[in-house]
Design a protein around this motif. Structure first.
Motif, mmCIF file in Angstrom:
data_model
loop_
_atom_site.group_PDB
_atom_site.id
_atom_site.type_symbol
_atom_site.label_atom_id
_atom_site.label_comp_id
_atom_site.label_asym_id
_atom_site.label_seq_id
_atom_site.Cartn_x
_atom_site.Cartn_y
_atom_site.Cartn_z
ATOM 1 N N MET A 114 0.834 -1.203 0.000
ATOM 2 C CA MET A 114 0.000 0.000 0.000
ATOM 3 C C MET A 114 0.874 1.260 0.000
ATOM 4 N N LEU A 115 1.279 1.652 -1.193
ATOM 5 C CA LEU A 115 2.108 2.843 -1.383
ATOM 6 C C LEU A 115 1.350 3.836 -2.253
ATOM 7 N N GLU A 116 1.564 5.122 -1.994
ATOM 8 C CA GLU A 116 0.940 6.139 -2.847
ATOM 9 C C GLU A 116 1.641 6.146 -4.202
ATOM 10 N N GLY A 117 0.869 6.422 -5.248
ATOM 11 C CA GLY A 117 1.449 6.412 -6.587
ATOM 12 C C GLY A 117 1.670 4.991 -7.059
ATOM 13 N N MET A 118 2.905 4.661 -7.354
ATOM 14 C CA MET A 118 3.269 3.317 -7.806
ATOM 15 C C MET A 118 3.187 2.358 -6.626
ATOM 16 N N ASP A 119 2.224 1.425 -6.658
ATOM 17 C CA ASP A 119 2.042 0.547 -5.502
ATOM 18 C C ASP A 119 3.025 -0.622 -5.525
ATOM 19 N N GLY A 120 2.972 -1.437 -4.466
ATOM 20 C CA GLY A 120 3.907 -2.542 -4.320
ATOM 21 C C GLY A 120 3.787 -3.589 -5.415
ATOM 22 N N PHE A 121 2.575 -3.829 -5.900
ATOM 23 C CA PHE A 121 2.395 -4.787 -6.989
ATOM 24 C C PHE A 121 3.158 -4.331 -8.234
ATOM 25 N N ALA A 122 3.063 -3.031 -8.531
ATOM 26 C CA ALA A 122 3.753 -2.479 -9.705
ATOM 27 C C ALA A 122 5.267 -2.564 -9.533
ATOM 28 N N VAL A 123 5.755 -2.300 -8.316
ATOM 29 C CA VAL A 123 7.192 -2.388 -8.040
ATOM 30 C C VAL A 123 7.680 -3.818 -8.238
ATOM 31 N N CYS A 124 6.927 -4.762 -7.697
ATOM 32 C CA CYS A 124 7.273 -6.180 -7.818
ATOM 33 C C CYS A 124 7.367 -6.583 -9.283
ATOM 34 N N SER A 125 6.378 -6.215 -10.058
ATOM 35 C CA SER A 125 6.343 -6.564 -11.473
ATOM 36 C C SER A 125 7.515 -5.935 -12.225
ATOM 37 N N LYS A 126 7.822 -4.663 -11.909
ATOM 38 C CA LYS A 126 8.898 -3.948 -12.593
ATOM 39 C C LYS A 126 10.263 -4.567 -12.287
#
Length: 220
Positions: free
Chosen positions: A54-66
């Motif tokens: 639960m992060l503002e902007g780019m969330d943890g799911f997006a970070v993981c995928s990237k």
């Protein structure tokens, strides 16, 4: 390369966890947003990413995928989102493990130690007359144990891991002392001097730790 990148928007949680991990001699940096996490990861890399969702902007799911697009770094999701769908989504995006908040810090530390032992353990690094033990954090020079501080050890380890590559002074500072450190950049020069006095036969004419003026240092 960082040992651990903490991606956590709760400053108190991130600071406490970072303090615990640094006491265990890990090289740690903190990112309070997904965007900063990716900047740090792209710049320095990390062996382990402890990732809030639960992060503002780019969330943890997006970070993981990237991260998974370019790296096999171990990703440990630490989140208050404990539903089955969230866990499956994180794991399907490439996360290696999932721990629910609030977590027991001792259990998390044990899990982290297990990850490093299984995935990254190299007990001894041997270079010429130097033996660096990464388990006991000790250094031997010509068979004799030499006392080194935690930062001296991490600095020498980083240089040896990148043998024959000149590392920029700023990169060394951010990796060993952490990008959020209050320490001055000049401390790198001071620690290089101290290390040379301990490992070089003639510190004024070093054969192992070389200076590339205006750039940084390399181990030969």
């Amino acid at each position: 390369m960082l040992d651990i990148l903490i991606v956590e928007d709760n400053k108190e949680i991130a600071t406490i966890l970072c303090d615990f991990l640094r006491k265990e001699n890990y090289v740690v940096s903190i990112a309070e947003s997904g965007e900063k996490a990716m900047k740090l990861f792209d710049a320095y890399g990390a062996k382990l990413v402890i990732l809030d969702l639960m992060l503002e902007g780019m969330d943890g799911f997006a970070v993981c995928s990237k991260i998974r697009e370019t790296s096999n770094a171990h990703i440990l999701i630490a989140s208050a989102k404990n539903g089955k769908e969230d866990k499956l989504k994180g794991l399907n995006l490439g996360a290696d493990d999932y721990i629910e908040k609030p977590y027991d810090i001792d259990i998390l530390l044990a899990k982290i130690k297990g990850i490093f032992k299984r995935k990254y353990a190299i007990e001894e690094m041997v270079e010429d007359n130097l033996i660096l033990n990464t388990v006991t954090h000790t250094l031997k020079v010509n068979g004799e144990q030499v006392d080194v501080t935690e930062k001296e050890f991490e600095l020498l380890k980083l240089l040896i891991e990148n043998k024959n590559i000149t590392l920029k002074k700023e990169y060394v500072f951010n990796t060993v002392w952490g990008s959020d450190s209050d320490t001055e950049l000049q401390t790198v020069t001071v620690h290089i001097k101290w290390l040379r006095e301990k490992i070089e036969e003639d510190p004024k004419h070093p054969v192992h730790i070389k200076t590339e003026w205006g750039v940084g240092y390399r181990f030969e």
